[in-house]
Design a protein around this motif. Structure first.
Motif, short mmCIF file in Angstrom:
data_model
loop_
_atom_site.label_atom_id
_atom_site.label_comp_id
_atom_site.label_asym_id
_atom_site.label_seq_id
_atom_site.Cartn_x
_atom_site.Cartn_y
_atom_site.Cartn_z
N GLN A 1 -47.42 -0.25 -14.34
CA GLN A 1 -48.51 -1.59 -14.49
C GLN A 1 -47.92 -2.19 -15.76
O GLN A 1 -48.21 -3.57 -15.68
CB GLN A 1 -49.78 -1.02 -14.39
N LEU A 2 -47.83 -1.52 -16.87
CA LEU A 2 -47.49 -2.07 -18.17
C LEU A 2 -46.04 -2.89 -17.89
O LEU A 2 -46.01 -4.06 -18.43
CB LEU A 2 -47.27 -1.22 -19.10
N VAL A 3 -45.04 -2.30 -17.33
CA VAL A 3 -43.82 -3.13 -17.01
C VAL A 3 -44.21 -4.38 -16.45
O VAL A 3 -43.54 -5.45 -16.81
CB VAL A 3 -42.86 -2.17 -16.35
N ASP A 4 -44.90 -4.38 -15.09
CA ASP A 4 -45.36 -5.39 -14.62
C ASP A 4 -46.06 -6.65 -15.32
O ASP A 4 -45.68 -7.96 -15.18
CB ASP A 4 -46.33 -5.11 -13.38
N LEU B 1 -38.68 -2.79 -22.35
CA LEU B 1 -38.93 -2.66 -21.14
C LEU B 1 -38.47 -1.38 -20.58
O LEU B 1 -38.89 -0.57 -19.64
CB LEU B 1 -38.59 -3.79 -20.19
N TYR B 2 -37.18 -1.08 -20.95
CA TYR B 2 -36.61 0.16 -20.40
C TYR B 2 -37.18 1.47 -20.85
O TYR B 2 -37.33 2.61 -20.37
CB TYR B 2 -35.23 0.39 -20.81
N LEU C 1 -30.82 -9.22 -15.24
CA LEU C 1 -30.29 -7.78 -15.81
C LEU C 1 -31.44 -6.87 -15.42
O LEU C 1 -31.41 -5.76 -14.79
CB LEU C 1 -29.83 -7.75 -17.25
N ILE C 2 -32.75 -7.30 -16.05
CA ILE C 2 -33.72 -6.62 -15.66
C ILE C 2 -34.41 -6.45 -14.39
O ILE C 2 -34.72 -5.43 -13.84
CB ILE C 2 -34.88 -7.21 -16.72
N LEU D 1 -35.10 -2.71 -13.25
CA LEU D 1 -36.33 -2.40 -12.94
C LEU D 1 -36.96 -2.87 -11.65
O LEU D 1 -37.93 -2.74 -11.64
CB LEU D 1 -37.01 -3.02 -14.15
N GLN D 2 -36.12 -2.84 -10.62
CA GLN D 2 -36.60 -3.36 -9.38
C GLN D 2 -37.61 -2.21 -8.93
O GLN D 2 -38.36 -2.69 -8.05
CB GLN D 2 -35.76 -3.74 -8.39
#
Length: 478
Positions: free
Chosen positions: A121-124, A114-115, A152-153, A157-158
Protein backbone atom coordinates in the motif's frame (compact mmCIF):
# COMPACT_ATOMS: atom_id res chain seq x y z
CA UNK A 1 25.19 24.10 18.29
CA UNK A 2 23.18 21.25 16.71
CA UNK A 3 24.16 19.73 13.38
CA UNK A 4 20.89 20.93 11.79
CA UNK A 5 21.53 24.51 12.85
CA UNK A 6 25.11 24.38 11.57
CA UNK A 7 23.93 23.16 8.15
CA UNK A 8 21.15 25.76 7.97
CA UNK A 9 23.66 28.53 8.67
CA UNK A 10 25.92 27.09 5.95
CA UNK A 11 23.08 27.04 3.39
CA UNK A 12 22.20 30.70 4.08
CA UNK A 13 25.82 31.91 4.08
CA UNK A 14 27.79 33.25 1.14
CA UNK A 15 30.39 30.52 1.68
CA UNK A 16 28.36 27.33 2.32
CA UNK A 17 31.23 24.97 1.48
CA UNK A 18 33.51 26.07 4.31
CA UNK A 19 30.66 26.66 6.77
CA UNK A 20 29.34 23.12 6.28
CA UNK A 21 32.63 21.34 7.00
CA UNK A 22 32.29 21.24 10.84
CA UNK A 23 28.79 19.73 10.56
CA UNK A 24 29.96 17.14 8.03
CA UNK A 25 32.82 16.21 10.33
CA UNK A 26 30.39 15.64 13.26
CA UNK A 27 28.16 13.49 11.06
CA UNK A 28 31.12 11.37 9.95
CA UNK A 29 32.16 10.93 13.59
CA UNK A 30 28.65 9.73 14.54
CA UNK A 31 27.98 7.28 11.70
CA UNK A 32 30.21 4.38 12.88
CA UNK A 33 28.90 4.37 16.49
CA UNK A 34 25.32 3.16 17.25
CA UNK A 35 25.25 5.07 20.56
CA UNK A 36 25.81 8.36 18.68
CA UNK A 37 23.42 7.84 15.80
CA UNK A 38 20.51 9.56 17.56
CA UNK A 39 22.38 12.82 16.88
CA UNK A 40 21.96 12.35 13.13
CA UNK A 41 18.54 10.69 12.95
CA UNK A 42 16.62 13.92 12.27
CA UNK A 43 15.50 13.86 8.62
CA UNK A 44 16.17 17.60 8.33
CA UNK A 45 19.88 16.75 8.27
CA UNK A 46 19.35 14.79 5.04
CA UNK A 47 17.38 17.68 3.49
CA UNK A 48 20.12 20.19 4.34
CA UNK A 49 22.79 17.86 2.96
CA UNK A 50 20.83 17.51 -0.28
CA UNK A 51 20.67 21.29 -0.67
CA UNK A 52 24.49 21.56 -0.65
CA UNK A 53 25.04 18.33 -2.62
CA UNK A 54 26.41 20.09 -5.78
CA UNK A 55 29.26 21.59 -3.72
CA UNK A 56 30.59 18.25 -2.41
CA UNK A 57 29.00 15.48 -4.45
CA UNK A 58 31.14 12.49 -3.47
CA UNK A 59 31.32 13.13 0.32
CA UNK A 60 27.59 13.94 0.63
CA UNK A 61 26.62 10.96 -1.53
CA UNK A 62 28.62 8.64 0.77
CA UNK A 63 27.15 10.20 3.94
CA UNK A 64 23.51 9.97 2.76
CA UNK A 65 24.07 6.41 1.52
CA UNK A 66 25.39 5.39 4.95
CA UNK A 67 22.47 7.10 6.72
CA UNK A 68 20.05 5.31 4.40
CA UNK A 69 21.65 1.94 5.14
CA UNK A 70 21.40 2.63 8.90
CA UNK A 71 17.81 3.91 9.09
CA UNK A 72 16.15 2.21 6.10
CA UNK A 73 14.44 -0.38 8.32
CA UNK A 74 12.64 2.34 10.27
CA UNK A 75 9.41 2.95 8.34
CA UNK A 76 8.73 6.32 9.98
CA UNK A 77 12.17 7.62 8.96
CA UNK A 78 11.65 6.37 5.39
CA UNK A 79 8.28 8.12 5.12
CA UNK A 80 9.83 11.36 6.39
CA UNK A 81 12.60 10.96 3.80
CA UNK A 82 9.98 10.61 1.03
CA UNK A 83 8.33 13.86 2.21
CA UNK A 84 11.71 15.60 2.03
CA UNK A 85 12.30 14.31 -1.52
CA UNK A 86 8.80 15.42 -2.58
CA UNK A 87 9.43 18.93 -1.22
CA UNK A 88 12.71 19.11 -3.17
CA UNK A 89 10.92 17.99 -6.34
CA UNK A 90 8.71 21.12 -6.13
CA UNK A 91 11.58 23.63 -5.84
CA UNK A 92 12.09 25.74 -8.97
CA UNK A 93 15.37 26.85 -10.50
CA UNK A 94 14.44 30.45 -9.65
CA UNK A 95 14.45 29.49 -5.97
CA UNK A 96 17.68 27.45 -6.08
CA UNK A 97 20.08 27.67 -9.02
CA UNK A 98 21.56 24.17 -8.72
CA UNK A 99 18.24 22.42 -8.01
CA UNK A 100 18.37 20.27 -11.18
CA UNK A 101 21.52 18.48 -9.94
CA UNK A 102 19.90 18.01 -6.53
CA UNK A 103 16.72 16.61 -8.10
CA UNK A 104 18.68 14.07 -10.15
CA UNK A 105 20.39 12.78 -7.00
CA UNK A 106 17.06 12.81 -5.09
CA UNK A 107 15.50 10.72 -7.90
CA UNK A 108 18.14 8.01 -7.47
CA UNK A 109 17.56 8.08 -3.72
CA UNK A 110 13.79 7.80 -4.19
CA UNK A 111 14.27 4.75 -6.42
CA UNK A 112 16.27 3.06 -3.64
CA UNK A 113 13.47 3.83 -1.17
CA UNK A 114 10.78 2.21 -3.33
CA UNK A 115 12.82 -0.97 -3.71
CA UNK A 116 13.28 -1.10 0.07
CA UNK A 117 9.61 -0.67 1.04
CA UNK A 118 7.81 -3.92 1.86
CA UNK A 119 4.34 -2.43 2.44
CA UNK A 120 2.50 -2.71 -0.92
CA UNK A 121 0.00 0.00 0.00
CA UNK A 122 2.88 2.32 0.83
CA UNK A 123 4.53 1.63 -2.53
CA UNK A 124 1.23 2.46 -4.27
CA UNK A 125 0.88 5.73 -2.38
CA UNK A 126 4.44 6.97 -2.66
CA UNK A 127 5.05 6.12 -6.33
CA UNK A 128 3.11 9.25 -7.20
CA UNK A 129 6.04 11.37 -6.04
CA UNK A 130 7.44 10.64 -9.51
CA UNK A 131 4.52 12.61 -10.98
CA UNK A 132 5.55 15.56 -8.80
CA UNK A 133 9.07 15.33 -10.22
CA UNK A 134 7.67 15.22 -13.75
CA UNK A 135 5.37 18.23 -13.31
CA UNK A 136 8.16 20.39 -11.87
CA UNK A 137 10.99 19.33 -14.21
CA UNK A 138 12.52 22.42 -15.83
CA UNK A 139 15.03 20.84 -18.16
CA UNK A 140 14.84 18.25 -20.92
CA UNK A 141 17.57 16.21 -19.23
CA UNK A 142 15.57 16.00 -15.99
CA UNK A 143 12.35 15.08 -17.85
CA UNK A 144 14.19 12.25 -19.62
CA UNK A 145 15.64 10.99 -16.33
CA UNK A 146 12.24 11.02 -14.62
CA UNK A 147 10.67 9.12 -17.52
CA UNK A 148 13.53 6.63 -17.42
CA UNK A 149 12.97 6.08 -13.70
CA UNK A 150 9.22 5.65 -14.26
CA UNK A 151 9.80 2.96 -16.88
CA UNK A 152 12.35 1.19 -14.69
CA UNK A 153 10.13 1.26 -11.60
CA UNK A 154 7.09 0.11 -13.59
CA UNK A 155 9.09 -2.91 -14.72
CA UNK A 156 10.60 -3.72 -11.31
CA UNK A 157 7.56 -3.05 -9.09
CA UNK A 158 4.65 -4.08 -11.30
CA UNK A 159 3.77 -6.95 -8.94
CA UNK A 160 3.95 -4.71 -5.86
CA UNK A 161 1.64 -2.02 -7.22
CA UNK A 162 -2.12 -2.59 -7.19
CA UNK A 163 -2.78 0.72 -8.93
CA UNK A 164 -0.31 0.30 -11.79
CA UNK A 165 -2.90 1.11 -14.49
CA UNK A 166 -4.02 4.29 -12.71
CA UNK A 167 -0.38 5.30 -12.30
CA UNK A 168 0.32 4.78 -16.03
CA UNK A 169 -2.77 6.83 -16.98
CA UNK A 170 -1.67 9.69 -14.76
CA UNK A 171 1.83 9.65 -16.29
CA UNK A 172 0.30 9.87 -19.79
CA UNK A 173 -2.00 12.73 -18.77
CA UNK A 174 0.89 14.63 -17.19
CA UNK A 175 3.11 14.23 -20.26
CA UNK A 176 0.24 15.35 -22.52
CA UNK A 177 -0.39 18.43 -20.38
CA UNK A 178 3.32 19.29 -20.42
CA UNK A 179 3.32 18.98 -24.22
CA UNK A 180 0.31 21.32 -24.56
CA UNK A 181 1.93 23.90 -22.27
CA UNK A 182 5.17 23.69 -24.27
CA UNK A 183 3.33 24.24 -27.55
CA UNK A 184 1.50 27.27 -26.12
CA UNK A 185 4.81 28.71 -24.93
CA UNK A 186 6.37 28.24 -28.37
CA UNK A 187 3.37 29.93 -30.01
CA UNK A 188 3.88 32.99 -27.80
CA UNK A 189 7.59 33.08 -28.59
CA UNK A 190 6.85 32.99 -32.32
CA UNK A 191 5.29 36.47 -32.13
CA UNK A 192 8.58 37.90 -30.91
CA UNK A 193 10.93 35.92 -33.14
CA UNK A 194 10.73 38.11 -36.24
CA UNK A 195 11.29 41.27 -34.21
CA UNK A 196 14.31 39.66 -32.54
CA UNK A 197 15.83 38.71 -35.91
CA UNK A 198 15.33 42.23 -37.22
CA UNK A 199 16.99 43.63 -34.12
CA UNK A 200 19.98 41.27 -34.56
CA UNK A 201 20.39 42.39 -38.18
CA UNK A 202 20.27 46.01 -37.08
CA UNK A 203 23.01 45.43 -34.49
CA UNK A 204 25.25 43.69 -37.04
CA UNK A 205 24.93 46.61 -39.46
CA UNK A 206 26.09 49.00 -36.74
CA UNK A 207 29.30 47.10 -36.05
CA UNK A 208 32.41 48.96 -37.24
CA UNK A 209 35.85 47.74 -38.17
CA UNK A 210 38.57 47.65 -35.50
CA UNK A 211 40.48 50.48 -37.22
CA UNK A 212 37.46 52.80 -37.08
CA UNK A 213 36.84 52.00 -33.45
CA UNK A 214 40.44 52.79 -32.50
CA UNK A 215 40.10 56.23 -34.07
CA UNK A 216 36.89 56.98 -32.16
CA UNK A 217 36.19 57.03 -28.38
CA UNK A 218 35.88 53.43 -27.22
CA UNK A 219 32.38 52.31 -26.27
CA UNK A 220 32.22 48.86 -24.74
CA UNK A 221 28.99 47.81 -26.45
CA UNK A 222 30.56 48.48 -29.90
CA UNK A 223 33.81 46.57 -29.34
CA UNK A 224 34.52 43.55 -31.53
CA UNK A 225 37.71 41.49 -31.82
CA UNK A 226 38.37 38.58 -34.14
CA UNK A 227 40.00 36.26 -31.62
CA UNK A 228 41.30 33.88 -34.29
CA UNK A 229 43.12 36.77 -35.99
CA UNK A 230 44.50 37.89 -32.64
CA UNK A 231 45.80 34.45 -31.64
CA UNK A 232 47.51 33.70 -34.96
CA UNK A 233 50.00 36.57 -34.76
CA UNK A 234 53.72 35.68 -35.03
CA UNK A 235 54.40 36.61 -31.40
CA UNK A 236 52.17 36.08 -28.37
CA UNK A 237 50.01 39.23 -28.42
CA UNK A 238 50.05 41.51 -25.39
CA UNK A 239 46.69 42.92 -24.32
CA UNK A 240 46.38 46.56 -25.36
CA UNK A 241 43.85 49.22 -24.29
CA UNK A 242 41.29 48.26 -26.92
CA UNK A 243 41.52 44.52 -26.11
CA UNK A 244 41.34 45.35 -22.39
CA UNK A 245 37.91 46.91 -22.94
CA UNK A 246 36.84 43.80 -24.86
CA UNK A 247 37.92 41.40 -22.10
CA UNK A 248 36.12 43.37 -19.42
CA UNK A 249 33.04 41.60 -20.71
CA UNK A 250 32.68 38.18 -19.02
CA UNK A 251 31.13 36.62 -22.14
CA UNK A 252 34.11 37.62 -24.28
CA UNK A 253 36.58 36.14 -21.80
CA UNK A 254 34.47 32.98 -21.54
CA UNK A 255 34.52 32.66 -25.33
CA UNK A 256 38.31 32.83 -25.32
CA UNK A 257 38.67 30.18 -22.59
CA UNK A 258 36.19 27.90 -24.39
CA UNK A 259 38.78 27.50 -27.18
CA UNK A 260 40.57 25.28 -24.62
CA UNK A 261 37.74 23.83 -22.53
CA UNK A 262 35.21 23.19 -25.32
CA UNK A 263 37.03 23.68 -28.66
CA UNK A 264 34.22 22.37 -30.89
CA UNK A 265 31.73 24.92 -29.56
CA UNK A 266 33.09 27.54 -32.02
CA UNK A 267 34.47 26.75 -35.48
CA UNK A 268 38.02 27.75 -36.34
CA UNK A 269 38.83 30.13 -39.19
CA UNK A 270 41.28 30.05 -42.12
CA UNK A 271 43.75 32.20 -40.17
CA UNK A 272 45.24 29.03 -38.64
CA UNK A 273 46.37 27.77 -42.04
CA UNK A 274 48.81 30.70 -42.16
CA UNK A 275 49.81 30.48 -38.50
CA UNK A 276 53.59 30.22 -37.81
CA UNK A 277 52.93 26.84 -36.12
CA UNK A 278 50.76 25.56 -38.99
CA UNK A 279 53.61 23.66 -40.66
CA UNK A 280 54.73 22.00 -37.43
CA UNK A 281 53.91 18.33 -37.04
CA UNK A 282 51.17 17.82 -34.47
CA UNK A 283 51.24 14.42 -32.78
CA UNK A 284 47.94 13.59 -31.12
CA UNK A 285 48.62 12.10 -27.69
CA UNK A 286 45.59 10.04 -26.69
CA UNK A 287 46.47 10.53 -23.01
CA UNK A 288 45.68 14.22 -23.49
CA UNK A 289 42.00 13.52 -24.16
CA UNK A 290 39.05 11.81 -22.53
CA UNK A 291 39.40 8.12 -23.29
CA UNK A 292 35.67 7.40 -23.28
CA UNK A 293 35.04 9.84 -26.18
CA UNK A 294 36.60 8.62 -29.40
CA UNK A 295 36.02 11.60 -31.71
CA UNK A 296 39.25 13.22 -32.99
CA UNK A 297 39.97 16.93 -33.27
CA UNK A 298 41.07 18.67 -36.45
CA UNK A 299 44.60 20.10 -36.11
CA UNK A 300 43.27 23.69 -36.37
CA UNK A 301 41.29 23.22 -33.13
CA UNK A 302 44.36 21.79 -31.38
CA UNK A 303 46.47 24.70 -32.61
CA UNK A 304 43.89 27.26 -31.46
CA UNK A 305 43.72 25.63 -28.02
CA UNK A 306 47.52 25.74 -27.77
CA UNK A 307 47.75 29.39 -28.85
CA UNK A 308 44.98 30.33 -26.36
CA UNK A 309 46.89 28.60 -23.58
CA UNK A 310 50.04 30.58 -24.49
CA UNK A 311 48.04 33.82 -24.51
CA UNK A 312 46.47 33.22 -21.10
CA UNK A 313 49.71 32.04 -19.46
CA UNK A 314 51.67 35.07 -20.60
CA UNK A 315 52.41 36.84 -17.31
CA UNK A 316 51.79 40.35 -18.68
CA UNK A 317 48.43 39.29 -20.11
CA UNK A 318 47.51 37.56 -16.87
CA UNK A 319 48.30 40.62 -14.76
CA UNK A 320 46.41 42.86 -17.17
CA UNK A 321 43.33 40.60 -17.06
CA UNK A 322 43.41 40.64 -13.27
CA UNK A 323 43.46 44.44 -13.27
CA UNK A 324 40.64 44.98 -15.75
CA UNK A 325 38.38 42.07 -14.75
CA UNK A 326 38.37 41.08 -11.09
CA UNK A 327 36.23 38.05 -11.87
CA UNK A 328 38.54 36.71 -14.59
CA UNK A 329 39.91 33.83 -12.48
CA UNK A 330 36.45 32.76 -11.39
CA UNK A 331 35.27 32.83 -15.02
CA UNK A 332 38.23 30.71 -16.16
CA UNK A 333 37.80 28.13 -13.40
CA UNK A 334 34.07 27.87 -14.05
CA UNK A 335 34.89 27.09 -17.67
CA UNK A 336 37.40 24.43 -16.56
CA UNK A 337 34.73 22.97 -14.25
CA UNK A 338 32.37 22.87 -17.25
CA UNK A 339 34.96 20.89 -19.22
CA UNK A 340 34.95 18.11 -16.62
CA UNK A 341 31.15 18.13 -16.30
CA UNK A 342 30.57 18.00 -20.07
CA UNK A 343 31.23 14.45 -21.23
CA UNK A 344 31.24 15.60 -24.88
CA UNK A 345 33.94 18.24 -24.47
CA UNK A 346 37.06 17.43 -26.48
CA UNK A 347 39.37 19.81 -24.62
CA UNK A 348 43.05 18.96 -24.35
CA UNK A 349 43.83 17.79 -20.79
CA UNK A 350 47.46 18.82 -21.06
CA UNK A 351 46.55 22.38 -22.09
CA UNK A 352 44.09 22.61 -19.18
CA UNK A 353 46.68 21.34 -16.69
CA UNK A 354 49.18 23.87 -18.05
CA UNK A 355 46.65 26.57 -17.19
CA UNK A 356 46.14 25.12 -13.71
CA UNK A 357 49.89 24.85 -13.08
CA UNK A 358 50.35 28.47 -14.15
CA UNK A 359 47.63 29.73 -11.80
CA UNK A 360 48.94 27.53 -8.99
CA UNK A 361 52.28 29.28 -9.37
CA UNK A 362 51.08 32.88 -9.62
CA UNK A 363 47.69 32.76 -7.87
CA UNK A 364 48.34 29.95 -5.42
CA UNK A 365 45.70 30.48 -2.75
CA UNK A 366 42.89 31.38 -5.14
CA UNK A 367 43.72 28.41 -7.37
CA UNK A 368 43.50 25.97 -4.47
CA UNK A 369 40.25 27.55 -3.35
CA UNK A 370 38.61 27.25 -6.78
CA UNK A 371 39.94 23.72 -7.37
CA UNK A 372 38.44 22.54 -4.06
CA UNK A 373 35.29 24.66 -4.27
CA UNK A 374 34.38 23.39 -7.75
CA UNK A 375 35.40 19.77 -6.97
CA UNK A 376 38.03 19.75 -9.72
CA UNK A 377 40.35 17.59 -7.55
CA UNK A 378 37.73 14.81 -7.56
CA UNK A 379 37.14 15.15 -11.32
CA UNK A 380 40.87 14.82 -12.04
CA UNK A 381 40.90 11.32 -10.52
CA UNK A 382 39.22 10.07 -13.71
CA UNK A 383 42.28 11.06 -15.76
CA UNK A 384 45.23 9.56 -13.90
CA UNK A 385 46.51 8.14 -17.18
CA UNK A 386 47.76 11.65 -17.95
CA UNK A 387 51.08 12.25 -16.17
CA UNK A 388 50.47 16.02 -15.97
CA UNK A 389 47.22 15.41 -14.11
CA UNK A 390 49.01 13.18 -11.59
CA UNK A 391 51.74 15.80 -11.09
CA UNK A 392 49.21 18.60 -10.50
CA UNK A 393 47.20 16.50 -8.03
CA UNK A 394 50.32 15.67 -6.06
CA UNK A 395 51.25 19.35 -5.85
CA UNK A 396 47.82 20.10 -4.34
CA UNK A 397 47.53 17.22 -1.87
CA UNK A 398 51.18 16.79 -0.85
CA UNK A 399 51.58 18.15 2.75
CA UNK A 400 55.37 18.26 2.21
CA UNK A 401 55.14 20.58 -0.82
CA UNK A 402 57.67 23.36 -0.11
CA UNK A 403 56.17 25.62 -2.78
CA UNK A 404 52.91 26.10 -0.88
CA UNK A 405 52.72 28.40 2.17
CA UNK A 406 52.39 26.37 5.39
CA UNK A 407 49.10 27.96 6.39
CA UNK A 408 47.58 27.20 2.98
CA UNK A 409 48.83 23.60 3.24
CA UNK A 410 47.24 23.18 6.70
CA UNK A 411 43.90 24.55 5.53
CA UNK A 412 44.00 22.40 2.40
CA UNK A 413 44.76 19.26 4.40
CA UNK A 414 41.95 20.14 6.84
CA UNK A 415 39.49 20.40 3.96
CA UNK A 416 40.65 17.20 2.23
CA UNK A 417 40.54 15.19 5.47
CA UNK A 418 37.06 16.45 6.41
CA UNK A 419 35.70 15.57 2.97
CA UNK A 420 37.29 12.09 2.97
CA UNK A 421 39.47 12.52 -0.11
CA UNK A 422 42.30 10.16 0.91
CA UNK A 423 40.08 7.11 1.63
CA UNK A 424 38.30 7.86 -1.64
CA UNK A 425 41.60 7.88 -3.58
CA UNK A 426 42.57 4.55 -2.03
CA UNK A 427 39.19 3.13 -3.01
CA UNK A 428 39.62 4.40 -6.58
CA UNK A 429 43.11 2.91 -6.83
CA UNK A 430 41.94 -0.47 -5.58
CA UNK A 431 39.07 -0.54 -8.08
CA UNK A 432 40.92 0.82 -11.14
CA UNK A 433 40.71 -1.18 -14.40
CA UNK A 434 43.63 -3.49 -15.09
CA UNK A 435 44.52 -1.62 -18.28
CA UNK A 436 45.27 1.64 -16.38
CA UNK A 437 48.96 2.66 -16.50
CA UNK A 438 50.50 1.09 -13.41
CA UNK A 439 53.48 3.40 -12.78
CA UNK A 440 51.36 6.54 -12.51
CA UNK A 441 48.83 4.96 -10.17
CA UNK A 442 51.62 3.43 -8.11
CA UNK A 443 53.14 6.88 -7.68
CA UNK A 444 49.86 8.31 -6.39
CA UNK A 445 49.25 5.32 -4.10
CA UNK A 446 52.73 5.74 -2.64
CA UNK A 447 51.96 9.36 -1.76
CA UNK A 448 48.63 8.49 -0.13
CA UNK A 449 50.35 5.88 2.04
CA UNK A 450 52.92 8.47 3.15
CA UNK A 451 50.15 10.96 4.02
CA UNK A 452 48.29 8.45 6.13
CA UNK A 453 51.44 7.56 8.10
CA UNK A 454 52.79 11.07 8.65
CA UNK A 455 49.83 13.50 8.96
CA UNK A 456 48.63 14.28 12.48
CA UNK A 457 44.95 14.34 11.53
CA UNK A 458 43.66 15.60 14.87
CA UNK A 459 45.93 18.65 14.93
CA UNK A 460 45.20 19.58 11.34
CA UNK A 461 41.46 19.07 11.41
CA UNK A 462 40.94 21.61 14.18
CA UNK A 463 42.87 24.44 12.55
CA UNK A 464 41.13 27.17 10.61
CA UNK A 465 38.37 25.08 9.03
CA UNK A 466 36.16 28.14 8.80
CA UNK A 467 38.69 30.23 6.86
CA UNK A 468 38.40 30.56 3.11
CA UNK A 469 41.52 29.02 1.64
CA UNK A 470 41.48 31.46 -1.24
CA UNK A 471 42.01 34.49 1.01
CA UNK A 472 44.90 33.37 3.18
CA UNK A 473 48.20 33.87 1.39
CA UNK A 474 49.26 34.72 -2.16
CA UNK A 475 52.52 32.96 -2.96
CA UNK A 476 54.51 31.82 -5.99
CA UNK A 477 56.90 28.99 -6.78
CA UNK A 478 60.57 29.75 -6.39
Amino acid sequence: MKIIEMLEIAIKSTDPLIKALPAIKLINQSLPFPERRHFIRDIQIVKNLLMIYPLMKEPIYLIIQQMFDIFCNEQEWMIELIRVIESIAMISIQQWMSINEIKEFALDLFESILYKLDDMQLVDDKCYVLIVFLKHAESEQLVMKVMSKIQLIKHELQFKMKTMHQFEDLVEQTVLQMYIEEQNRKAEEQHHRIAALELAESIQKKQKSQKQLEEEPIQQDEIFIDLDQLLTKDEIPTIDEYQAEYFKNQDNLLLLVSFITDPLAVETSLYYEADPYADCEITIDLDSYKRFYQMKLDRSYILRSFKTMLFLTDLKNHNHLQQINERSLQTIFRSIQGFFQNALSLGNLTHIICLLQFYLKYETSYTIYYVLNYGIHYQLLDYLYNSYVVDFLLRIIDPQNKHLPQQVTLLTMSFLICTGLFPYIVMRIVNLDLDEPKPKNHKLQEKVTIYQKNINYENISHRGERNKIGLVVNASFS
